[in-house]
Design an enzyme around this catalytic site. Structure first.
Site, PDB file in Angstrom:
ATOM      1  N   ASP A 123     -11.571  27.775  26.106  1.00  0.00           N
ATOM      2  CA  ASP A 123     -10.235  27.253  25.779  1.00  0.00           C
ATOM      3  C   ASP A 123      -9.945  25.896  26.423  1.00  0.00           C
ATOM      4  O   ASP A 123      -8.920  25.281  26.147  1.00  0.00           O
ATOM      5  CB  ASP A 123      -9.139  28.226  26.256  1.00  0.00           C
ATOM      6  N   LYS A 127      -0.222  27.817  26.143  1.00  0.00           N
ATOM      7  CA  LYS A 127      -0.350  27.906  24.675  1.00  0.00           C
ATOM      8  C   LYS A 127      -0.001  29.321  24.211  1.00  0.00           C
ATOM      9  O   LYS A 127      -0.037  30.277  24.995  1.00  0.00           O
ATOM     10  CB  LYS A 127      -1.761  27.551  24.205  1.00  0.00           C
TER      11      LYS A 127
HETATM   12  P1  ATP Z   1      -6.845  32.712  28.176  1.00  0.00           P
HETATM   13  O1  ATP Z   1      -5.597  32.691  27.349  1.00  0.00           O
HETATM   14  O2  ATP Z   1      -7.588  31.387  28.178  1.00  0.00           O
HETATM   15  O3  ATP Z   1      -7.717  33.904  27.912  1.00  0.00           O
HETATM   16  P2  ATP Z   1      -5.355  33.849  30.340  1.00  0.00           P
HETATM   17  O4  ATP Z   1      -3.995  33.230  30.236  1.00  0.00           O
HETATM   18  O5  ATP Z   1      -5.511  35.195  29.708  1.00  0.00           O
HETATM   19  O6  ATP Z   1      -6.396  32.837  29.706  1.00  0.00           O
HETATM   20  P3  ATP Z   1      -5.594  33.038  33.058  1.00  0.00           P
HETATM   21  O7  ATP Z   1      -4.152  32.926  33.420  1.00  0.00           O
HETATM   22  O8  ATP Z   1      -6.335  31.786  32.826  1.00  0.00           O
HETATM   23  O9  ATP Z   1      -5.787  33.999  31.797  1.00  0.00           O
HETATM   24  O10 ATP Z   1      -6.264  33.901  34.216  1.00  0.00           O
HETATM   25  C1  ATP Z   1      -7.441  34.638  34.056  1.00  0.00           C
HETATM   26  C2  ATP Z   1      -8.078  34.884  35.426  1.00  0.00           C
HETATM   27  O11 ATP Z   1      -8.523  33.646  35.959  1.00  0.00           O
HETATM   28  C3  ATP Z   1      -7.133  35.499  36.457  1.00  0.00           C
HETATM   29  O12 ATP Z   1      -7.712  36.670  36.920  1.00  0.00           O
HETATM   30  C4  ATP Z   1      -7.029  34.461  37.580  1.00  0.00           C
HETATM   31  O13 ATP Z   1      -7.104  35.021  38.865  1.00  0.00           O
HETATM   32  C5  ATP Z   1      -8.210  33.526  37.349  1.00  0.00           C
HETATM   33  N1  ATP Z   1      -7.864  32.121  37.621  1.00  0.00           N
HETATM   34  C6  ATP Z   1      -8.654  31.215  38.176  1.00  0.00           C
HETATM   35  N2  ATP Z   1      -8.066  30.026  38.260  1.00  0.00           N
HETATM   36  C7  ATP Z   1      -6.844  30.151  37.732  1.00  0.00           C
HETATM   37  C8  ATP Z   1      -5.761  29.242  37.525  1.00  0.00           C
HETATM   38  N3  ATP Z   1      -5.818  27.974  37.906  1.00  0.00           N
HETATM   39  N4  ATP Z   1      -4.671  29.719  36.907  1.00  0.00           N
HETATM   40  C9  ATP Z   1      -4.623  31.005  36.486  1.00  0.00           C
HETATM   41  N5  ATP Z   1      -5.608  31.899  36.673  1.00  0.00           N
HETATM   42  C10 ATP Z   1      -6.721  31.493  37.290  1.00  0.00           C
END
Ligand code: ATP
Length: 285
Positions: A136, A11
């Site tokens: 989220d 997203k």
């Molecule tokens: P949001 O936009 O919901 O804040 P994000 O895109 O900033 O999420 P993610 O990519 O979800 O962040 O990753 C955040 C943390 O979660 C990372 O440090 C990662 O190691 C951990 N993590 C755990 N499971 C997953 C997964 N399936 N995919 C990505 N990151 C993951």
């Protein structure tokens, strides 16, 4: 059925506002969220027992630290399942990027296991389970554009973003969401988005107006520490983006382009200036 494959879409935020803070430390938000075509592929296979996780991304935890693992454990416990699952995450969405990469994988596991085990869980039950995994995750259960309120779980469907090309550029570093919100709390000068006008522009499919109304209160915080965010915004606009912004808590920046050709030129320019960035041209779902 023994195996199921789901596309888990990322997203972008078309807006992000923080309108308050609860006693328990959670932030009250108001954000317009749009799914994009960039996706992970999550494959779930029934096995005799336990949870195993595989991924092409070697940085991801393959145990309880992975939110997709937590989602599977939750489904097994909640529905008293007697079998287990083997989950494979083919990761394309950049990690720690503000694109809900983890949340979308978790939602794919909830939806996938619901189907694989013929559980017939209601949308409401899945949404409740999703919220225990992360703010989220409920949004990621549906592919609809939405206004998210509360801590992100109160969802109102919106008209999807009209056709355009979205250039996404993810710098070669991750940002801790916790750090961004903590730094935001110490900020006094805040430019809030006009969420109502943004939604009106979305309804009218007025891309120019949508681009003008995009605003993320967290951007100033993240960009202060990482000036590359401001540079990426400038580069996108020089190359024809109608608007550009940081998504979520960052550091990913996206630009909205009316023409794919312009998005492509901007992509080449960014690749030259920031060779370590991961760049994608995607479409709104
Ligand atoms: P949001 O936009 O919901 O804040 P994000 O895109 O900033 O999420 P993610 O990519 O979800 O962040 O990753 C955040 C943390 O979660 C990372 O440090 C990662 O190691 C951990 N993590 C755990 N499971 C997953 C997964 N399936 N995919 C990505 N990151 C993951």
């Amino acid at each position: 059925m023994e195996k199921i494959k789901r596309k888990a879409y990322g997203k972008i935020n078309l807006s992000l506002d923080v309108i308050g803070k609860r006693d328990n430390g959670y932030h009250e938000v108001e954000m317009v969220m749009q799914r994009v075509s960039l996706h992970d592929t999550v494959t779930i296979k029934k096995v005799a027992s336990g949870i195993t996780l595989n991924s092409n991304n070697k940085e991801l935890p393959l145990n309880e630290g992975n939110i997709a693992y937590q989602a599977a454990a939750l489904m097994i416990a909640h529905f008293h399942l007697l079998e287990g699952v083997e989950i494979t995450i083919d990761k394309n969405i950049p990690v720690a990027a503000g694109m809900a990469g983890g949340s979308t994988d978790a939602a794919a596991v909830l939806l996938g296991m619901n189907e694989l085990f013929a559980l017939q869980a209601s949308e409401e039950t899945l949404a409740k389970l999703a919220l225990t995994l992360g703010a989220d995750v409920p949004f990621c259960l549906s592919e609809k554009t939405a206004l998210a309120q509360g801590i992100g779980e109160i969802l109102t469907p919106l008209t999807p973003l009209c056709d355009c090309s979205i250039l996404i550029s993810k710098p070669n570093f991750g940002v801790s969401t916790k750090w961004v919100y903590e730094s935001f709390d110490a900020t006094t000068k805040i430019k809030h988005p006009d969420t109502k006008s943004l939604i009106e522009a979305i309804n009218k499919e007025d891309l120019q107006k949508i681009a003008e109304q995009m605003e993320n209160v967290l951007e100033a915080v993240t960009a202060k520490k990482y000036p590359e965010i401001t540079e990426l915004n400038k580069l996108m606009k020089t190359k024809g983006a109608l608007g550009s912004m940081m998504t979520g808590s960052g550091p990913t920046v996206f630009g909205l382009f009316a023409k794919e050709e312009e998005a492509s030129q901007a992509k080449n320019m960014i690749a030259g200036k920031f060779p370590e960035n991961a760049n994608f041209i995607v479409k709104p779902l």
